[in-house]
Design a protein around this motif. Structure first.
Motif, short mmCIF file in Angstrom:
data_model
loop_
_atom_site.label_atom_id
_atom_site.label_comp_id
_atom_site.label_asym_id
_atom_site.label_seq_id
_atom_site.Cartn_x
_atom_site.Cartn_y
_atom_site.Cartn_z
N THR A 1 -2.17 9.99 -1.71
CA THR A 1 -2.03 9.04 -2.81
C THR A 1 -2.18 7.62 -2.27
O THR A 1 -1.48 7.24 -1.33
CB THR A 1 -0.67 9.18 -3.51
N LEU A 2 -3.10 6.86 -2.87
CA LEU A 2 -3.31 5.48 -2.46
C LEU A 2 -2.66 4.53 -3.45
O LEU A 2 -2.55 4.84 -4.64
CB LEU A 2 -4.81 5.19 -2.36
N SER B 1 0.19 3.60 -8.13
CA SER B 1 -0.60 4.58 -7.40
C SER B 1 -1.91 4.87 -8.12
O SER B 1 -2.06 4.59 -9.31
CB SER B 1 0.18 5.88 -7.21
N SER B 2 -2.84 5.46 -7.39
CA SER B 2 -4.14 5.82 -7.96
C SER B 2 -4.01 6.91 -9.00
O SER B 2 -4.95 7.18 -9.76
CB SER B 2 -5.08 6.27 -6.84
N LYS C 1 0.81 -1.22 0.00
CA LYS C 1 0.00 0.00 0.00
C LYS C 1 0.84 1.27 0.00
O LYS C 1 0.35 2.36 0.28
CB LYS C 1 -0.94 0.00 1.21
N GLY C 2 2.12 1.12 -0.34
CA GLY C 2 2.98 2.28 -0.50
C GLY C 2 3.62 2.80 0.76
O GLY C 2 4.21 3.88 0.77
N HIS C 3 3.57 2.05 1.85
CA HIS C 3 4.18 2.45 3.11
C HIS C 3 5.52 1.74 3.28
O HIS C 3 5.72 0.65 2.77
CB HIS C 3 3.26 2.11 4.28
N ASN D 1 -3.81 4.64 5.48
CA ASN D 1 -4.27 5.17 4.19
C ASN D 1 -5.10 6.43 4.36
O ASN D 1 -5.14 7.28 3.45
CB ASN D 1 -5.09 4.11 3.45
N SER D 2 -5.78 6.55 5.48
CA SER D 2 -6.62 7.73 5.70
C SER D 2 -5.81 9.01 5.78
O SER D 2 -6.34 10.10 5.61
CB SER D 2 -7.44 7.56 6.99
#
Length: 353
Positions: free
Chosen positions: A113-114, A162-163, A25-27, A108-109
């Motif tokens: 960018t998700l 990414s979204s 999730k990009g973390h 994510n909140s």
């Protein structure tokens, strides 16, 4: 988002997996700190907070809340909270579900960018071989991350985007990667090889019987961990000695004297006879030498795997290199993979008919 991980007990068994879940999730993990003493805990907590925007805590919750109570009033029953712009997720026991369903939504909140990750589970190709096959996609990925997570005989490929990425570009990359490694792929989601085999048994309504020697029951154990296994796993026999192979599986004395237990002839008879005895639909058998010693020269690491049904038995020979545990793990996974391919062949037969 940069994540700090703080633990009061060993997290060695799951830390790599947690990193992977966050990465999807990009973390990223900014720091990982292990401390089991009250004396140094406050310093470790401050360090983690300075390095990151969120802290995932694992272990003795009393140590965490005791360290926080000097500056904050925090309900010790909370598992998610925010202090001074730092997010906290608290686990006394690790859980993938907690990470996926609770921690990630919280992180994510806070992100503009998700990220989404496509998962490809492959078998029999090393990370180096997969990188070579996918070198063009890796070189031209255009801000799409392609990561590799190898384990014994397997390698997971994660394609993260990414979204904000063009859907056309994303679809093109995913399609090219999947087509390139299709021959070695057994799943497109986070599932184990044993779970995938069990799904295939369910889909085709097949019952399997298992005759194991050097794998010591590991194949049966992996399959019977799946809920509902009793409907599709007929039986498993661990026949370790030559005497047991003769008595329990009907392997001929002549075969064992002429070719030995570590032979294609022996594993063939193990497979055929257990299938005849059990009346199951598909069978798998293993015989080999995991070391460290062998009766015959050059046998350590050699194994034979038989997979098939009443229409035919296929024999596969391998020479694995490593310690006893690694050789056994490889033999177990290859047996499951060949069973998966056998079940997959029923799809092809249905299409032909």
């Amino acid at each position: 988002m940069q994540i700090g991980f703080l633990a009061t007990k060993s997290a060695e068994s799951f830390l790599p997996r947690m990193k992977k879940i966050l990465s999807r999730k990009g973390h990223s993990l900014a720091c990982s700190v292990y401390v089991d003493s009250d004396l140094y805990f406050a310093s470790a907590l401050n360090f983690a907070a300075m390095q990151s925007q969120a802290i995932v805590f694992y272990g003795n919750k009393d140590m965490l809340f005791d360290a926080l109570k000097n500056d904050y009033e925090v309900d010790s029953a909370l598992s998610l909270f925010e202090l001074n712009d730092t997010l906290y997720a608290v686990m006394d026991e690790y859980s993938d579900e907690y990470m996926d369903e609770t921690v990630l939504p919280m992180l994510n909140s806070r992100c503009k960018t998700l990220y989404t990750t496509e998962i490809i589970k492959t078998f029999s190709k090393s990370e180096e071989e997969l990188r070579e096959l996918l070198k063009n996609e890796i070189k031209n990925r255009n801000r799409i991350s392609i990561s590799f997570y190898p384990s014994a005989c397997e390698c997971e490929i994660d394609i993260r985007y990414s979204s904000k990425m063009s859907r056309e570009i994303v679809n093109s990359v995913i399609s090219n990667v999947k087509n390139t490694v299709k021959e070695y792929t057994y799943a497109y989601r986070d599932i184990s090889l044993a779970q995938r085999v069990f799904e295939m048994l369910q889909i085709h309504r097949k019952r399997v019987c298992i005759a194991e020697s050097f794998t010591g029951g590991a194949i049966a154990s992996a399959l019977t961990l799946c809920p509902g296994a009793s409907e599709f796993v007929s039986e498993g026999i661990v026949s370790y000695t030559n005497e047991s192979k003769i008595r329990r599986l009907g392997v001929s004395k002549h075969t064992l004297e002429s070719w030995g237990a570590v032979s294609s002839d022996c594993v063939y008879e193990m497979a055929v006879n257990i299938m005849r005895q059990s009346g199951c639909d598909v069978c798998v058998a293993t015989s080999g030498n995991a070391g460290p010693k062998s009766e015959r020269e050059g046998e350590v690491g050699r194994c034979y795997i038989a997979v098939g049904d009443m229409s035919g038995i296929h024999i596969f020979e391998h020479d694995f290199h490593g310690n006893r545990e690694f050789i056994t793990e490889c033999g177990t996974k290859y047996a499951l993979y060949y069973l998966y391919k056998q079940l997959q062949s029923y799809d092809e037969r249905m299409i032909e008919n």
